[in-house]
Design a protein around this motif. Structure first.
Motif, mmCIF file in Angstrom:
data_model
loop_
_atom_site.group_PDB
_atom_site.id
_atom_site.type_symbol
_atom_site.label_atom_id
_atom_site.label_comp_id
_atom_site.label_asym_id
_atom_site.label_seq_id
_atom_site.Cartn_x
_atom_site.Cartn_y
_atom_site.Cartn_z
ATOM 1 N N MET A 185 0.886 -1.164 0.000
ATOM 2 C CA MET A 185 0.000 0.000 0.000
ATOM 3 C C MET A 185 0.919 1.207 0.000
ATOM 4 S SD MET A 185 -2.497 2.109 0.509
ATOM 5 C CE MET A 185 -1.837 2.935 1.926
ATOM 6 N N ALA A 186 1.070 1.824 -1.175
ATOM 7 C CA ALA A 186 2.133 2.808 -1.356
ATOM 8 C C ALA A 186 1.871 4.121 -0.640
ATOM 9 C CB ALA A 186 2.344 3.062 -2.847
ATOM 10 N N SER A 187 0.650 4.607 -0.733
ATOM 11 C CA SER A 187 0.375 5.917 -0.153
ATOM 12 C C SER A 187 -1.099 6.016 0.196
ATOM 13 C CB SER A 187 0.757 7.021 -1.144
ATOM 14 O OG SER A 187 0.536 8.291 -0.568
ATOM 15 N N MET A 206 -6.014 6.767 -2.418
ATOM 16 C CA MET A 206 -5.041 5.779 -1.949
ATOM 17 C C MET A 206 -4.382 5.140 -3.159
ATOM 18 S SD MET A 206 -7.067 3.962 1.219
ATOM 19 C CE MET A 206 -5.606 3.129 1.818
ATOM 20 N N ASP A 207 -3.083 4.869 -3.046
ATOM 21 C CA ASP A 207 -2.327 4.222 -4.121
ATOM 22 C C ASP A 207 -2.035 2.773 -3.750
ATOM 23 O OD1 ASP A 207 -2.298 6.593 -5.495
ATOM 24 O OD2 ASP A 207 -0.281 7.170 -4.838
ATOM 25 N N PHE A 208 -2.450 1.853 -4.624
ATOM 26 C CA PHE A 208 -2.193 0.425 -4.440
ATOM 27 C C PHE A 208 -1.224 -0.039 -5.526
ATOM 28 C CE2 PHE A 208 -6.430 1.217 -2.801
ATOM 29 C CZ PHE A 208 -6.453 0.537 -1.599
ATOM 30 N N THR A 209 -0.022 -0.461 -5.127
ATOM 31 C CA THR A 209 0.947 -0.943 -6.119
ATOM 32 C C THR A 209 0.667 -2.407 -6.432
ATOM 33 O OG1 THR A 209 2.530 -1.526 -4.382
ATOM 34 C CG2 THR A 209 2.734 0.652 -5.383
ATOM 35 N N SER A 279 2.163 9.247 -13.435
ATOM 36 C CA SER A 279 2.422 8.100 -12.565
ATOM 37 C C SER A 279 3.894 7.725 -12.594
ATOM 38 C CB SER A 279 1.575 6.901 -13.028
ATOM 39 O OG SER A 279 1.963 5.721 -12.383
ATOM 40 N N GLU A 280 4.414 7.241 -11.453
ATOM 41 C CA GLU A 280 5.810 6.834 -11.351
ATOM 42 C C GLU A 280 6.001 5.338 -11.501
ATOM 43 O OE1 GLU A 280 8.199 8.192 -8.119
ATOM 44 O OE2 GLU A 280 8.936 9.761 -9.435
ATOM 45 N N GLY A 281 4.934 4.584 -11.608
ATOM 46 C CA GLY A 281 5.039 3.143 -11.741
ATOM 47 C C GLY A 281 3.660 2.503 -11.704
ATOM 48 N N PRO A 282 3.546 1.216 -12.040
ATOM 49 C CA PRO A 282 2.250 0.547 -12.056
ATOM 50 C C PRO A 282 1.569 0.585 -10.681
ATOM 51 C CG PRO A 282 3.904 -0.794 -13.157
ATOM 52 C CD PRO A 282 4.637 0.315 -12.461
ATOM 53 N N HIS A 283 0.418 1.182 -10.650
ATOM 54 C CA HIS A 283 -0.367 1.231 -9.413
ATOM 55 C C HIS A 283 -1.784 1.696 -9.733
ATOM 56 C CE1 HIS A 283 0.376 5.567 -9.698
ATOM 57 N NE2 HIS A 283 -0.540 5.758 -8.743
ATOM 58 N N LEU A 284 -2.668 1.550 -8.778
ATOM 59 C CA LEU A 284 -4.031 2.076 -8.900
ATOM 60 C C LEU A 284 -4.191 3.242 -7.954
ATOM 61 C CD1 LEU A 284 -7.075 1.967 -9.775
ATOM 62 C CD2 LEU A 284 -7.427 0.499 -7.775
ATOM 63 N N HIS A 285 -4.596 4.381 -8.495
ATOM 64 C CA HIS A 285 -4.974 5.513 -7.659
ATOM 65 C C HIS A 285 -6.492 5.452 -7.496
ATOM 66 C CE1 HIS A 285 -5.035 9.564 -5.942
ATOM 67 N NE2 HIS A 285 -6.111 9.774 -6.705
ATOM 68 N N TYR A 286 -6.953 5.378 -6.241
ATOM 69 C CA TYR A 286 -8.386 5.143 -5.952
ATOM 70 C C TYR A 286 -8.923 6.257 -5.060
ATOM 71 C CZ TYR A 286 -12.516 2.871 -3.874
ATOM 72 O OH TYR A 286 -13.782 2.572 -3.424
ATOM 73 N N GLU A 287 -10.039 6.865 -5.492
ATOM 74 C CA GLU A 287 -10.687 7.927 -4.719
ATOM 75 C C GLU A 287 -12.154 7.587 -4.452
ATOM 76 O OE1 GLU A 287 -10.332 11.710 -6.612
ATOM 77 O OE2 GLU A 287 -8.133 11.625 -6.773
ATOM 78 N N VAL A 288 -12.658 8.106 -3.320
ATOM 79 C CA VAL A 288 -14.080 7.998 -2.972
ATOM 80 C C VAL A 288 -14.612 9.407 -2.739
ATOM 81 C CG1 VAL A 288 -15.795 7.128 -1.331
ATOM 82 C CG2 VAL A 288 -13.799 5.728 -1.914
#
Length: 325
Positions: A185-187, A206-209, A279-288
């Motif tokens: 969990m990156a950030s 939240m960023d999920f790598t 983006s700096e690398g493969p990840h999902l940026h998720y917002e609610v």
């Protein structure tokens, strides 16, 4: 001895006996008998209408009247039982169902009110048992109205329950990426260091790598509002409108699995992890988003993770590190 009557014969200057003809005697006798019969009939009728003499018909009516009173007494007891059952249902309705759905209870006076207007019961007036019949009829009317009100209330509760189920299905309640597919969990949500400017700024999600191509899941039922790359910084991204003021955003996807206007269910695969956009690398940026305001997604992960996993993710998410976008 019968009296002998005379009359004076002026022609012969002598008194003579009055002789009664036989037919007159019979006529007087017949008249006497008829008069006696009429008098006797009158007396008989008068006696029949006194309270001291009951005819078989009277006794039958009295027995039927007693049975009627008994039946009304039994009916009254059954209505007492029915009243108790309805009161129990009403109590659950007001204090359980309506409390759960945050709905105002139905006032007692509205539930127990009868029907207005005395003309409604005018046809029941003027009988020996008027009060008994009137009271029972009024009770039946009140119970009937209570049942009608309760029936409508339960229909309303059913609608609320269905709406509640829709609301619960719409809330974004799971992680968009499965734990076993996560690298880390990156950030988390809050102020983080921007990877490009190195300035401290608000990170709205939240960023999920995860590996490129890892499946991304819809976190709640909804409709795909956007599936494009027209929003600055998010690259290929998806916006889901869940209703009830909820929206979720999934950014930096490698490809889509849905298109705009499509309906999705919680747990459906809507796209795949990538590194498009800022983006700096493969990840999902998720917002609610709730009612137009961004909120912490961490508050919604109760649908597919355990308490231990939640605590671990919470610790990672609350660290002030560098975000990936």
């Amino acid at each position: 001895m019968a009296k002998v009557k005379y009359y004076y014969d002026s022609e012969n200057l002598a008194y003579r006996k009055i002789k009664t003809k036989k037919r007159w005697k019979f006529g007087f006798a017949a008249l006497f008998l008829v008069a006696s019969a009429l008098f006797g009939s009158l007396i008989f009728v008068l006696l029949l209408n006194t309270p001291y003499f009951d005819t078989p018909k009277d006794r039958l009516l009295i027995r039927e009247n007693d049975n009627l009173k008994l039946n009304y007494a039994v009916l009254d007891k059954r209505m007492d039982q029915l009243d108790n059952v309805i009161e129990a249902i009403e109590e659950r309705d007001n204090n359980l169902y309506r409390t759960y759905f945050n709905t105002a209870p139905i006032p007692e006076e509205e539930r127990k009110s009868g029907f207005s207007g005395e003309d409604r019961y005018a046809a029941l007036q003027g009988y020996d048992n008027t009060q008994l019949v009137l009271n029972t009829t009024k009770r039946v009317d009140v119970l009937t109205k209570e049942l009608a009100i309760q029936s409508k209330s339960l229909d309303y509760i059913l609608k609320l329950a269905k709406a509640k189920n829709k609301l619960l299905s719409a809330i974004p309640a799971i992680q968009p990426v499965m734990n076993e597919n996560l690298k880390r969990m990156a950030s988390g949500f809050g102020y983080r260091t921007d990877p490009f400017t190195k300035a401290r700024k608000m990170h709205k999600g939240m960023d999920f790598t995860a590996k490129q191509g890892t499946p991304i899941f819809a976190t709640g039922d909804g409709v795909v509002a956007q599936a494009d790359n027209r929003a600055s910084g998010y690259g290929n991204h998806i916006v889901l409108r869940h209703g009830y003021g909820y929206e979720t955003l999934y950014g930096h996807l490698s490809k889509y699995n849905v298109k705009a206007g499509q309906r999705v269910k919680r747990g459906d695969i809507i796209g795949y992890v990538g590194s498009t956009g800022r983006s700096e690398g493969p990840h999902l940026h998720y917002e609610v988003h709730k009612d137009g305001k961004v909120v912490n997604p961490l508050n919604f992960y109760y649908g597919n993770i355990s308490a231990v996993e939640y605590v671990a993710i919470s610790k990672l998410a609350n660290q002030e590190n560098q975000s990936l976008d």
